[in-house]
Design an enzyme around this catalytic site. Structure first.
Site, PDB file in Angstrom:
ATOM      1  N   ASP A  64       0.802  -1.231   0.000  1.00  0.00           N
ATOM      2  CA  ASP A  64       0.000   0.000   0.000  1.00  0.00           C
ATOM      3  C   ASP A  64       0.833   1.280   0.000  1.00  0.00           C
ATOM      4  O   ASP A  64       0.328   2.343  -0.322  1.00  0.00           O
ATOM      5  CB  ASP A  64      -0.948   0.003   1.218  1.00  0.00           C
ATOM      6  CG  ASP A  64      -0.215  -0.227   2.545  1.00  0.00           C
ATOM      7  OD1 ASP A  64       1.027  -0.330   2.525  1.00  0.00           O
ATOM      8  OD2 ASP A  64      -0.876  -0.316   3.593  1.00  0.00           O
ATOM      9  N   HIS A  65       2.106   1.186   0.355  1.00  0.00           N
ATOM     10  CA  HIS A  65       2.917   2.415   0.485  1.00  0.00           C
ATOM     11  C   HIS A  65       3.593   2.805  -0.831  1.00  0.00           C
ATOM     12  O   HIS A  65       3.450   3.911  -1.312  1.00  0.00           O
ATOM     13  CB  HIS A  65       4.002   2.211   1.546  1.00  0.00           C
ATOM     14  CG  HIS A  65       3.506   2.355   2.956  1.00  0.00           C
ATOM     15  ND1 HIS A  65       2.575   1.536   3.508  1.00  0.00           N
ATOM     16  CD2 HIS A  65       3.835   3.245   3.936  1.00  0.00           C
ATOM     17  CE1 HIS A  65       2.339   1.906   4.767  1.00  0.00           C
ATOM     18  NE2 HIS A  65       3.098   2.941   5.048  1.00  0.00           N
ATOM     19  N   ASP A 119       4.455  -1.264  11.134  1.00  0.00           N
ATOM     20  CA  ASP A 119       3.937   0.053  10.799  1.00  0.00           C
ATOM     21  C   ASP A 119       3.393   0.640  12.090  1.00  0.00           C
ATOM     22  O   ASP A 119       2.687  -0.046  12.843  1.00  0.00           O
ATOM     23  CB  ASP A 119       2.820  -0.051   9.753  1.00  0.00           C
ATOM     24  CG  ASP A 119       2.479   1.337   9.225  1.00  0.00           C
ATOM     25  OD1 ASP A 119       2.956   1.683   8.131  1.00  0.00           O
ATOM     26  OD2 ASP A 119       1.770   2.083   9.931  1.00  0.00           O
ATOM     27  N   ARG A 379      -0.225  12.653  10.221  1.00  0.00           N
ATOM     28  CA  ARG A 379       1.111  13.225  10.476  1.00  0.00           C
ATOM     29  C   ARG A 379       1.349  14.443   9.597  1.00  0.00           C
ATOM     30  O   ARG A 379       1.028  14.413   8.412  1.00  0.00           O
ATOM     31  CB  ARG A 379       2.204  12.180  10.198  1.00  0.00           C
ATOM     32  CG  ARG A 379       2.225  11.150  11.272  1.00  0.00           C
ATOM     33  CD  ARG A 379       3.367  10.161  11.124  1.00  0.00           C
ATOM     34  NE  ARG A 379       3.327   9.321  12.305  1.00  0.00           N
ATOM     35  CZ  ARG A 379       3.732   8.059  12.354  1.00  0.00           C
ATOM     36  NH1 ARG A 379       4.232   7.486  11.283  1.00  0.00           N
ATOM     37  NH2 ARG A 379       3.649   7.385  13.468  1.00  0.00           N
ATOM     38  N   SER A 536       7.108   7.197  12.715  1.00  0.00           N
ATOM     39  CA  SER A 536       7.109   5.943  11.952  1.00  0.00           C
ATOM     40  C   SER A 536       7.977   4.863  12.586  1.00  0.00           C
ATOM     41  O   SER A 536       8.987   5.143  13.219  1.00  0.00           O
ATOM     42  CB  SER A 536       7.623   6.239  10.542  1.00  0.00           C
ATOM     43  OG  SER A 536       8.114   5.066   9.945  1.00  0.00           O
ATOM     44  N   ARG A 538       9.725   2.797  10.882  1.00  0.00           N
ATOM     45  CA  ARG A 538      10.708   2.369   9.884  1.00  0.00           C
ATOM     46  C   ARG A 538      12.063   2.067  10.517  1.00  0.00           C
ATOM     47  O   ARG A 538      12.714   2.937  11.092  1.00  0.00           O
ATOM     48  CB  ARG A 538      10.827   3.404   8.766  1.00  0.00           C
ATOM     49  CG  ARG A 538      11.209   4.791   9.211  1.00  0.00           C
ATOM     50  CD  ARG A 538      11.060   5.805   8.088  1.00  0.00           C
ATOM     51  NE  ARG A 538       9.653   6.094   7.861  1.00  0.00           N
ATOM     52  CZ  ARG A 538       9.189   7.256   7.390  1.00  0.00           C
ATOM     53  NH1 ARG A 538      10.009   8.231   7.059  1.00  0.00           N
ATOM     54  NH2 ARG A 538       7.901   7.444   7.224  1.00  0.00           N
TER      55      ARG A 538
HETATM   56  C1  MIC Z   1       4.187   6.320   8.234  1.00  0.00           C
HETATM   57  O1  MIC Z   1       3.009   6.615   8.356  1.00  0.00           O
HETATM   58  O2  MIC Z   1       5.122   7.054   8.598  1.00  0.00           O
HETATM   59  C2  MIC Z   1       4.529   4.980   7.616  1.00  0.00           C
HETATM   60  C3  MIC Z   1       5.112   5.228   6.291  1.00  0.00           C
HETATM   61  O3  MIC Z   1       3.351   4.233   7.445  1.00  0.00           O
HETATM   62  C4  MIC Z   1       5.493   4.283   8.570  1.00  0.00           C
HETATM   63  C5  MIC Z   1       6.074   3.056   8.046  1.00  0.00           C
HETATM   64  C6  MIC Z   1       7.177   3.278   7.068  1.00  0.00           C
HETATM   65  O4  MIC Z   1       7.950   4.215   7.195  1.00  0.00           O
HETATM   66  O5  MIC Z   1       7.278   2.449   6.169  1.00  0.00           O
HETATM   67  C7  MIC Z   1       4.932   3.968   9.951  1.00  0.00           C
HETATM   68  O6  MIC Z   1       3.984   4.577  10.369  1.00  0.00           O
HETATM   69  O7  MIC Z   1       5.501   3.122  10.647  1.00  0.00           O
HETATM   70 FE1  SF4 Z   2       0.003   4.783   5.074  1.00  0.00          FE
HETATM   71 FE2  SF4 Z   2       1.355   5.465   7.281  1.00  0.00          FE
HETATM   72 FE3  SF4 Z   2      -0.137   7.252   5.942  1.00  0.00          FE
HETATM   73 FE4  SF4 Z   2      -1.312   5.333   7.257  1.00  0.00          FE
HETATM   74  S1  SF4 Z   2      -0.055   6.952   8.145  1.00  0.00           S
HETATM   75  S2  SF4 Z   2      -1.837   6.022   5.198  1.00  0.00           S
HETATM   76  S3  SF4 Z   2       0.088   3.624   6.965  1.00  0.00           S
HETATM   77  S4  SF4 Z   2       1.704   6.231   5.208  1.00  0.00           S
END
Ligand code: MIC
Ligand code: SF4
Length: 640
Positions: A64-65, A119, A379, A536, A538
């Site tokens: 999905d990313h 995630d 975010r 995140s 990550r």
């Molecule tokens: C996010 O919302 O920051 C992400 C992208 O979903 C991350 C995961 C990632 O960096 O792949 C998260 O929330 O953990």
């Molecule tokens: Fe995707 Fe993270 Fe954004 Fe949720 S917050 S939509 S998991 S990138």
């Protein structure tokens, strides 16, 4: 003894440790989820651990990313993920199916179960009563391999909801109110547990909005009771047989309490550049806006999209802005199509993006220079939208749609419009044909794993010495997010499977010279303030600095998932005993750290100033062993 929901679930899953605040406990994990941006690493690690079939009740790999597929790289990752899932007994959700958290709550999450996901918004499933936590990919790989998940036994913050939300105020405003009260650090060490008569006025998707964005308080997770509303949601998803009741005992004791009267709430917004920077929308009213985004895992349920569609029906969005939509799942879209609501949205001028994370993670739809972007996402960290000088605000779907109509920040209560009422369907359109269920274990051996040139081998790290020497490569402020450390977006996300390449972008928004400086110095240290590594999950925010030679990170305090990721990749996480010691260190100073076996405090000698100080850590004996071994992968191999 009367128990909270957290205590009940932990007790039922406790493998090791004592249920005492701050003690390390190990939990049996029932379900895991991964997404593609963290998943390639997680499955490379699962392969490296050497387990043939996952040991969980259910593991799902979502895509999905990284769905732009600007060249072969994302597409190769997806091909790898599909083949590796098939081989190891993991359900694969194809790109286009939807956002992991929305899909998981629709189709798989269960009350009373434990779930970890690579995630940070995995707690979304807390909306259905699952104890769902975000973790680094390596911890998720370890759970798939049957190992328990370790956390500090959390404290429980009881959030009592009374009253009922007024018209034009919705679940997003509830979590923005929680953030207004406790900010981005207030949840650290806690599970946020919701209870009270107000709970029954919220649907499962409403609850999921609240638990999803609860992540932004730094909490371990958030959870709602599983009640009749949960049961009817699961019935409508044709899985009512999986429902079980869950609630705290009447006289359960909470370590901390908040009371929120839903009837008193008003539309709120998180202002740039922190989800905790909250103001009432009425104070922002009139500010010109250039972009509106509706969707993401926070607000992309059928309710959210349908309310926006009803508000936009028969109208046209302001010519001063763009409106982008990323629905949460195909199920949502299928209902929107059936109800003609998709037509109402598109006819009003909305740009329909894929059912994926999209603009939330800077995968397309970046705002224009200096733009104000008003989004239903969770975010608004600096630069995350893809435009460094954009001002991103986080709001409810109602505020977003009102703003899309007028072109300026608009409190939806001021529109001359009746509040659209939404009735959830008795039966959702259930269609699991974009999930690929793995072959039977007996056929797994014949499955070939497909890799592409962008999938680089995992870097290997050596055991750590007793004395660490080097320079302070970077000194940062408070609240550094993992988006600062390892940015995402359309340019960088395709490199998630390639550590040497992605490491060139570490700290890009803070100091683009960081990677080169670290390599030139043969590595060294990062010094930071409070809440270092929030946001995140990550693990690239630990793995890539490790690859650049970072040996220890010394800060005033850490966010939970990042701290675990540092341990997993062999970077020593240390804290200042006295926060004033932070002031005594400058970027460029040469340091010697005597870490020994990491069973006690660490002495830091600043060779530039001649000053000696003591550093603390919260590492368990096991963490210390993992670190000294050079990280969790090296350590896990010795255990299996
Ligand atoms: C996010 O919302 O920051 C992400 C992208 O979903 C991350 C995961 C990632 O960096 O792949 C998260 O929330 O953990
Ligand atoms: Fe995707 Fe993270 Fe954004 Fe949720 S917050 S939509 S998991 S990138």
């Amino acid at each position: 003894m009367a128990k909270t929901m957290t205590q009940k679930i932990i007790e039922a899953h406790l493998v090791e440790g004592e249920m005492k605040a701050g003690e390390e406990i190990a939990l049996r994990i029932d379900q895991t989820l991964t997404q593609d941006a963290t998943g390639t690493m997680a499955y490379l690690q699962l392969e490296a651990i050497g387990v043939t079939q996952v040991k969980t009740e259910l593991s799902v790999s979502y895509v999905d990313h990284n769905t732009l597929q600007g060249d072969f790289r994302n597409a190769d990752d997806h091909r790898y993920l599909q083949s590796v899932a098939n081989k190891h007994g993991v359900v694969f959700s194809r790109p286009g199916n939807g956002i992991c958290h929305q899909l998981h709550i629709e189709r798989f999450a269960r009350p009373g179960k434990t779930l970890i996901g690579s995630d940070s918004h995995t707690p979304t499933a807390g909306g259905i009563g699952s104890m769902a936590m975000g973790a680094g990919g390596l911890d998720v790989a370890s759970a798939m391999a049957g190992m328990p998940f370790r956390i500090k036994y959390p404290k429980v913050m009881g959030i009592e909801l009374t009253g009922k939300l007024p018209n034009w105020v919705s679940a997003k405003d509830v979590i923005l109110e929680v953030l207004r009260r406790i900010d981005v650090k207030g949840g650290v060490g806690y599970v946020l547990e919701y209870f009270g008569e107000g709970v029954s006025t919220l649907s499962v998707p409403d609850r999921a909005t609240i638990t999803n964005m609860g992540t932004e308080t730094g909490c371990t997770t958030s959870i709602f009771p599983s009640d009749e509303i949960t049961k009817s949601f699961m019935d409508a998803e044709s899985r009512g047989d999986q429902w079980v009741a869950l609630q705290a005992d009447d006289d359960a004791k909470y370590d901390e309490m908040i009371i929120i009267n839903l009837s008193d709430l008003e539309p709120l917004a998180a202002c740039p550049h922190s989800p905790g920077n909250i103001k009432p929308v009425r104070e922002l009213a009139g500010t010109p806006v250039q972009q509106v985004g509706i969707g993401s895992c926070t607000n992309s349920s059928l309710r959210d999209m349908s309310v926006c569609a009803a508000m936009l029906k028969g109208k046209t969005i302001s010519e001063k802005l763009h409106l982008v939509l990323n629905p949460g799942s195909r199920q949502v879209v299928s209902h929107l199509v059936r109800d003609n609501a998709l037509n109402d949205l598109v006819a009003a001028g909305a740009r329909l993006l894929e059912n994926a994370c999209g603009a939330c993670i800077g995968m397309g739809a970046a705002p224009s220079t200096g733009a104000v972007s008003v989004r239903t996402y969770n975010r608004n960290f600096l630069g995350r939208s893809g435009t460094k000088d954009a001002d991103v605000y986080l709001v409810s779907p109602e505020t977003a749609a009102a703003t899309a109509l007028t072109g300026v920040f608009t409190d939806p209560r001021t529109l001359d419009m009746e509040y659209p009422k939404f009735e959830p369907p008795e039966q959702f359109d259930v269609n699991d044909n974009m999930f690929i269920f793995p072959v039977d274990e007996s056929a797994a051996e014949g499955v070939k794993i497909l890799r592409g040139p962008n999938i680089a081998p995992l870097p290997e790290f050596n055991p750590i010495d007793d004395v660490l020497e080097g320079a302070v490569i970077l000194k940062t402020e408070d609240n550094i997010t993992t988006d600062h450390i390892m940015p995402a977006g359309a340019k960088i996300l395709p490199l998630r499977s390639n550590i040497p390449e992605i490491s060139k972008f570490v700290f890009e928004v803070v100091d683009p010279e960081f990677p080169a400086r670290s390599l030139e110095n043969g590595g060294g240290f990062v010094v930071g303030g409070e809440n270092y590594g929030q946001g995140s999950s990550r693990e690239h925010a630990a793995l890539a600095p490790k690859y650049l030679g970072i040996k220890a990170v010394i800060v005033k305090s850490f966010a939970r998932i990042h701290l675990a990721n540092l341990v997993n990749f062999g970077i020593v996480p240390l804290t200042f005993e006295n926060p004033a010691d932070y002031d005594a260190i400058s970027q460029g100073d040469d340091l010697t750290l005597r870490i020994g076996d990491l069973r006690s405090d660490v002495t830091l000698t600043n060779r530039t100033t001649g000053k000696t100080t003591t550093l603390k850590h919260t590492l368990s004996d096991l963490d210390a062993q993992i670190l000294k071994a050079g990280g969790k992968l090296a350590w896990v191999r010795t255990q299996l």
